[in-house]
Scaffold this motif. Structure first.
Motif, PDB file in Angstrom:
ATOM      1  N   ASN A   9       0.872  -1.171   0.000  1.00 39.11           N
ATOM      2  CA  ASN A   9       0.000   0.000   0.000  1.00 39.11           C
ATOM      3  C   ASN A   9       0.916   1.230   0.000  1.00 39.11           C
ATOM      4  OD1 ASN A   9      -1.672   2.121   0.571  1.00 39.11           O
ATOM      5  ND2 ASN A   9      -2.814   1.057   2.191  1.00 39.11           N
ATOM      6  N   LYS A  12       1.158   4.008   2.593  1.00 40.51           N
ATOM      7  CA  LYS A  12       1.783   3.759   3.890  1.00 40.51           C
ATOM      8  C   LYS A  12       3.286   4.051   3.878  1.00 40.51           C
ATOM      9  CE  LYS A  12      -1.206   0.257   5.948  1.00 40.51           C
ATOM     10  NZ  LYS A  12      -1.166  -1.080   6.550  1.00 40.51           N
ATOM     11  N   TYR A  59       8.092   1.591   5.541  1.00 39.08           N
ATOM     12  CA  TYR A  59       6.801   0.962   5.288  1.00 39.08           C
ATOM     13  C   TYR A  59       6.439   0.209   6.561  1.00 39.08           C
ATOM     14  CZ  TYR A  59       3.114  -1.735   3.049  1.00 39.08           C
ATOM     15  OH  TYR A  59       1.903  -2.287   2.723  1.00 39.08           O
ATOM     16  N   ASP A  60       5.399   0.645   7.240  1.00 38.22           N
ATOM     17  CA  ASP A  60       5.042   0.060   8.543  1.00 38.22           C
ATOM     18  C   ASP A  60       6.258   0.001   9.463  1.00 38.22           C
ATOM     19  OD1 ASP A  60       2.350  -0.288   7.986  1.00 38.22           O
ATOM     20  OD2 ASP A  60       2.623  -2.324   7.215  1.00 38.22           O
TER      21      ASP A  60
END
Length: 172
Positions: A9, A12, A59-60
């Motif tokens: 995604n 994100k 990312y995260d």
């Protein structure tokens, strides 16, 4: 370690400016020893000596990419309206994507973010180009060409490790 799918995604993804504390805690492997060593070892001296700024793509909260930026000036092949010997540029010193996240457009998203940063900086300082000394591999050259970079000049020695490239911020 969780299995990484082919898609992420993109909303994100976030870019942060790295400092020594952050750099001392990260793990990263893009599959290229030179780029890994830059991030995990050499980047500290670069920050300390104000040679470049290091940015991380998260990312995260996982570091999935990084790049370094510094001031530059370039001589270009084509004539511009104003004929200077060199023109102001921002140099991408290094750019890499973690090997588990390659081929997911993260590199291109990083380039787009750098372009956005340069366009924002242009409100306060003169910047015409983004420059890079790209590894002279077909895959790397194709990546930068796809992201609107042009070869600055073809090296006389075809076996040269890097190829100077640039992107004109005044062209769409």
């Amino acid at each position: 370690n969780n299995i990484i799918m082919n898609k992420i995604n993109c909303s994100k993804l976030k870019m942060i400016k790295a400092n020594k504390q952050i750099l001392s805690t990260i793990q990263f492997d893009c599959g290229d020893n030179d780029l890994n060593e830059f991030l995990l070892k050499d980047s500290f001296k670069n920050l300390e000596n104000s040679l470049s700024k290091i940015y991380l793509c998260l990312y995260d909260e996982t570091v999935v990419g990084f790049f370094s930026l510094s001031a530059d000036s370039i001589k270009i092949n084509k004539k511009l309206e104003i004929n200077y010997k060199t023109y102001p540029a921002i140099k991408i010193g290094r750019l890499a994507v973690h090997e588990h996240y390659q081929n997911m457009r993260i590199g291109s998203i990083i380039i787009d973010w750098i372009v956005g940063l340069c366009l924002e900086l242009r409100k306060d300082i003169g910047i015409r180009f983004i420059s890079i000394d790209a590894y002279n591999h077909e895959k790397t050259i194709n990546f930068y060409t796809k992201n609107l970079f042009e070869v600055l000049q073809y090296p006389k020695n075809k076996n040269k490790l890097t190829l100077p490239m640039y992107r004109d911020l005044c062209q769409k």
